[in-house]
Design a protein around this motif. Sequence first.
Motif, PDB file in Angstrom:
ATOM      1  N   ALA A  13       0.747  -1.172  -0.284  1.00 35.50           N
ATOM      2  CA  ALA A  13       0.068  -0.116   0.408  1.00 35.50           C
ATOM      3  C   ALA A  13       0.777   1.612  -0.005  1.00 35.50           C
ATOM      4  CB  ALA A  13      -1.182   0.409   1.226  1.00 35.50           C
ATOM      5  N   ASP A  29      10.543   2.831   6.268  1.00 33.14           N
ATOM      6  CA  ASP A  29      10.128   1.502   6.839  1.00 33.14           C
ATOM      7  C   ASP A  29      12.318   1.580   7.137  1.00 33.14           C
ATOM      8  OD1 ASP A  29       8.442  -0.779   5.192  1.00 33.14           O
ATOM      9  OD2 ASP A  29       9.876  -1.385   6.823  1.00 33.14           O
ATOM     10  N   GLY A  42       2.445 -15.599  -2.378  1.00 37.90           N
ATOM     11  CA  GLY A  42       1.562 -16.507  -3.806  1.00 37.90           C
ATOM     12  C   GLY A  42       2.503 -17.381  -3.805  1.00 37.90           C
ATOM     13  N   ASN A  47      -0.058 -12.996  -5.701  1.00 35.69           N
ATOM     14  CA  ASN A  47      -1.755 -13.503  -6.432  1.00 35.69           C
ATOM     15  C   ASN A  47      -1.910 -11.759  -6.220  1.00 35.69           C
ATOM     16  OD1 ASN A  47      -4.642 -14.677  -5.630  1.00 35.69           O
ATOM     17  ND2 ASN A  47      -4.304 -13.423  -7.160  1.00 35.69           N
ATOM     18  N   THR A 166       4.506  -4.959  13.220  1.00 35.74           N
ATOM     19  CA  THR A 166       4.912  -3.981  14.543  1.00 35.74           C
ATOM     20  C   THR A 166       3.307  -4.416  15.306  1.00 35.74           C
ATOM     21  OG1 THR A 166       5.038  -2.177  13.352  1.00 35.74           O
ATOM     22  CG2 THR A 166       6.997  -3.597  13.339  1.00 35.74           C
ATOM     23  N   GLU A 358      -3.844  -2.673   5.197  1.00 35.37           N
ATOM     24  CA  GLU A 358      -4.246  -4.205   5.619  1.00 35.37           C
ATOM     25  C   GLU A 358      -4.464  -3.356   7.577  1.00 35.37           C
ATOM     26  OE1 GLU A 358      -1.559  -7.648   5.659  1.00 35.37           O
ATOM     27  OE2 GLU A 358      -1.877  -7.905   7.789  1.00 35.37           O
ATOM     28  N   PHE A 371      -4.501  -7.350  -1.732  1.00 32.07           N
ATOM     29  CA  PHE A 371      -3.332  -6.587  -2.430  1.00 32.07           C
ATOM     30  C   PHE A 371      -3.996  -6.121  -2.754  1.00 32.07           C
ATOM     31  CE2 PHE A 371       0.479  -9.539  -2.926  1.00 32.07           C
ATOM     32  CZ  PHE A 371       0.927  -8.838  -1.680  1.00 32.07           C
TER      33      PHE A 371
HETATM   34  P1  FDA Z   1       2.971  -4.521   3.972  1.00 30.37           P
HETATM   35  O1  FDA Z   1       2.755  -5.979   5.057  1.00 30.37           O
HETATM   36  O2  FDA Z   1       3.315  -5.643   2.654  1.00 30.37           O
HETATM   37  O3  FDA Z   1       3.549  -3.217   3.909  1.00 30.37           O
HETATM   38  C1  FDA Z   1       4.177  -2.770   5.771  1.00 30.37           C
HETATM   39  C2  FDA Z   1       5.253  -2.526   5.954  1.00 30.37           C
HETATM   40  O4  FDA Z   1       5.456  -1.464   6.844  1.00 30.37           O
HETATM   41  C3  FDA Z   1       6.175  -3.302   5.585  1.00 30.37           C
HETATM   42  O5  FDA Z   1       7.608  -2.820   4.761  1.00 30.37           O
HETATM   43  C4  FDA Z   1       7.043  -3.533   7.215  1.00 30.37           C
HETATM   44  O6  FDA Z   1       8.457  -3.695   7.046  1.00 30.37           O
HETATM   45  C5  FDA Z   1       6.842  -1.277   7.559  1.00 30.37           C
HETATM   46  N1  FDA Z   1       6.808  -1.157   9.058  1.00 30.37           N
HETATM   47  C6  FDA Z   1       5.668  -1.935  10.030  1.00 30.37           C
HETATM   48  N2  FDA Z   1       6.385  -1.597  11.108  1.00 30.37           N
HETATM   49  C7  FDA Z   1       6.716  -0.479  10.750  1.00 30.37           C
HETATM   50  C8  FDA Z   1       7.551   0.324  11.843  1.00 30.37           C
HETATM   51  N3  FDA Z   1       7.409  -0.532  12.948  1.00 30.37           N
HETATM   52  N4  FDA Z   1       8.549   0.664  11.650  1.00 30.37           N
HETATM   53  C9  FDA Z   1       9.024   1.363  10.028  1.00 30.37           C
HETATM   54  N5  FDA Z   1       8.458   0.629   9.235  1.00 30.37           N
HETATM   55  C10 FDA Z   1       7.208  -0.784  10.078  1.00 30.37           C
HETATM   56  N6  FDA Z   1      -2.493 -11.138  -0.641  1.00 30.37           N
HETATM   57  C11 FDA Z   1      -2.893 -11.264  -1.794  1.00 30.37           C
HETATM   58  O7  FDA Z   1      -3.539 -10.271  -2.453  1.00 30.37           O
HETATM   59  N7  FDA Z   1      -2.427 -12.083  -2.767  1.00 30.37           N
HETATM   60  C12 FDA Z   1      -1.111 -12.942  -2.817  1.00 30.37           C
HETATM   61  O8  FDA Z   1      -0.821 -13.535  -2.747  1.00 30.37           O
HETATM   62  C13 FDA Z   1      -0.946 -12.861  -0.975  1.00 30.37           C
HETATM   63  N8  FDA Z   1       0.024 -14.295  -0.068  1.00 30.37           N
HETATM   64  C14 FDA Z   1       0.378 -13.779   0.881  1.00 30.37           C
HETATM   65  C15 FDA Z   1       1.567 -14.880   1.604  1.00 30.37           C
HETATM   66  C16 FDA Z   1       1.973 -14.477   2.270  1.00 30.37           C
HETATM   67  C17 FDA Z   1       3.049 -15.315   3.674  1.00 30.37           C
HETATM   68  C18 FDA Z   1       1.788 -13.363   3.753  1.00 30.37           C
HETATM   69  C19 FDA Z   1       1.710 -13.159   4.666  1.00 30.37           C
HETATM   70  C20 FDA Z   1       0.176 -12.342   2.723  1.00 30.37           C
HETATM   71  C21 FDA Z   1       0.317 -12.653   1.708  1.00 30.37           C
HETATM   72  N9  FDA Z   1      -0.958 -11.678   1.385  1.00 30.37           N
HETATM   73  C22 FDA Z   1      -1.461 -11.889  -0.822  1.00 30.37           C
HETATM   74  C23 FDA Z   1      -0.956 -10.857   2.136  1.00 30.37           C
HETATM   75  C24 FDA Z   1      -0.507  -9.025   0.900  1.00 30.37           C
HETATM   76  O9  FDA Z   1       0.752  -9.850   1.631  1.00 30.37           O
HETATM   77  C25 FDA Z   1      -1.255  -8.260   2.685  1.00 30.37           C
HETATM   78  O10 FDA Z   1      -2.404  -8.531   2.207  1.00 30.37           O
HETATM   79  C26 FDA Z   1      -0.314  -6.803   2.134  1.00 30.37           C
HETATM   80  O11 FDA Z   1       1.070  -6.938   2.012  1.00 30.37           O
HETATM   81  C27 FDA Z   1      -1.073  -5.594   3.171  1.00 30.37           C
HETATM   82  O12 FDA Z   1       0.241  -4.096   2.255  1.00 30.37           O
HETATM   83  P2  FDA Z   1       0.080  -3.786   3.611  1.00 30.37           P
HETATM   84  O13 FDA Z   1       1.051  -2.500   2.416  1.00 30.37           O
HETATM   85  O14 FDA Z   1      -0.760  -2.897   4.062  1.00 30.37           O
HETATM   86  O15 FDA Z   1       0.977  -4.037   4.146  1.00 30.37           O
END
Ligand code: FDA
Length: 385
Positions: A13, A29, A42, A47, A166, A358, A371
């Motif tokens: 996002a 980040d 995926g 995906n 986190t 998320e 996604f």
């Molecule tokens: P995302 O988690 O991507 O990004 C958050 C960022 O914030 C990270 O880079 C993190 O390092 C950073 N961050 C967090 N806390 C912090 C802090 N305190 N200080 C600094 N930085 C910080 N969905 C889908 O639609 N298709 C798919 O194929 C998959 N497959 C999948 C596999 C696996 C193993 C997982 C765990 C998840 C999926 N998902 C998925 C879900 C998908 O990954 C998820 O919904 C999105 O990454 C969410 O995007 P965001 O940008 O909101 O969070």
Amino acid sequence: MDIETLILGAGAAGLFCAGRAGPGVVVLDHAARPAEKVRISGGGRCNFTNLGTRPESFLSGNRHFAKSALASYTAQDFLGLVEAHRIPWHEKTLGQLFCDRSSKDIVNLLLAEAGKAEAEIRLDTAIGEVGHDGSRFTVGTGRGTLRARRLVVATGGKSIPKMGATGLAYRIAERFGLAVTDTRPALVPFTFGEGRFAELAGVSVPVAARTWGPGFAEAMLFTHRGLSGPAMLQVSSYWREGEEVTVELAPGTDWAAALRQGRKAAPKQALRTFLGQRLPARLADHLAAEMELSGTLAGLSEARIEALARALSDWRLKPTGTEGYRTAEVTLGGVDTAGLDSRTMEAKAVPGLHFIGECVDVTGWLGGYNFQWAWASADAAGRAI
Ligand code: FDA
């Protein structure tokens, strides 16, 4: 230094929002690499969306909230971008679109779009105190305090702490007086008591599964710890402690009719053989033992046929729990949508503060929906900035 827009989180996002928001954006980040979850998603092929995306495929305290953003930025819109970047893709099943080559293609797309918009991405940056000094948002980092006119929180949920999750977004929301709904692991495998399905580990079988929510006709996978596979992951988002999961084996099979037909056509057939013709051999063995199925079809009374048919089409299983945030794909719940404008993702009571992805209380089904929510909510905020 004063920044126009500061985005916290260089994940799906955050990066996408940076690409939509235009110049003057800085993304922070704490991770060493951007969009790590995209990279591993995926099974390494990401995906990246679902052609069947509709608001009904999302869980939220307010089922109407996601409608506006999902309608403004659709799966077709993201697919158009994928094609503009010449990324080869394919539809796997149920509208799920995957990269042909690797999820790195999507990471590169996000970085290229952010680069085109001249966003600056600062990795390895720990985020400390987040506040507001009366005129600007302030964000403490290891390298001093940054001030920004707008703050977009895109730090995701609590899933997979090992990958840097986190829960920071929830703390920021509360710091600014926004409500946060209860959070829990979702799209997560179920655990059962010690060794319950150990001898079945690795067996995959098509099922229709449900709790109180919608049913999912997909594969179920037995694991050493319990049950996984798409059907169980989907159901886990609706499940609550103490509830049963209902499983229909060989969905669509009229088990009572099949048993009667078998009794007539092949009365000498062993019950175990009958099951083995319709289910994986190891599962047939397991069920035969669990249901004490010995003897032949000829020996089945009408009452026994009815009971067996019920057991096979309405197999009641009671998980002891889930694998938790350690393996959950997403976090259910999050920043309460009541406090956000559905067209801009901006906090109604805090102008200039946005929450996307998320961390918001919008959680998609398995299959590219999460996604699509990340892209759509990021686009909504990005256009408003
Ligand atoms: P995302 O988690 O991507 O990004 C958050 C960022 O914030 C990270 O880079 C993190 O390092 C950073 N961050 C967090 N806390 C912090 C802090 N305190 N200080 C600094 N930085 C910080 N969905 C889908 O639609 N298709 C798919 O194929 C998959 N497959 C999948 C596999 C696996 C193993 C997982 C765990 C998840 C999926 N998902 C998925 C879900 C998908 O990954 C998820 O919904 C999105 O990454 C969410 O995007 P965001 O940008 O909101 O969070």
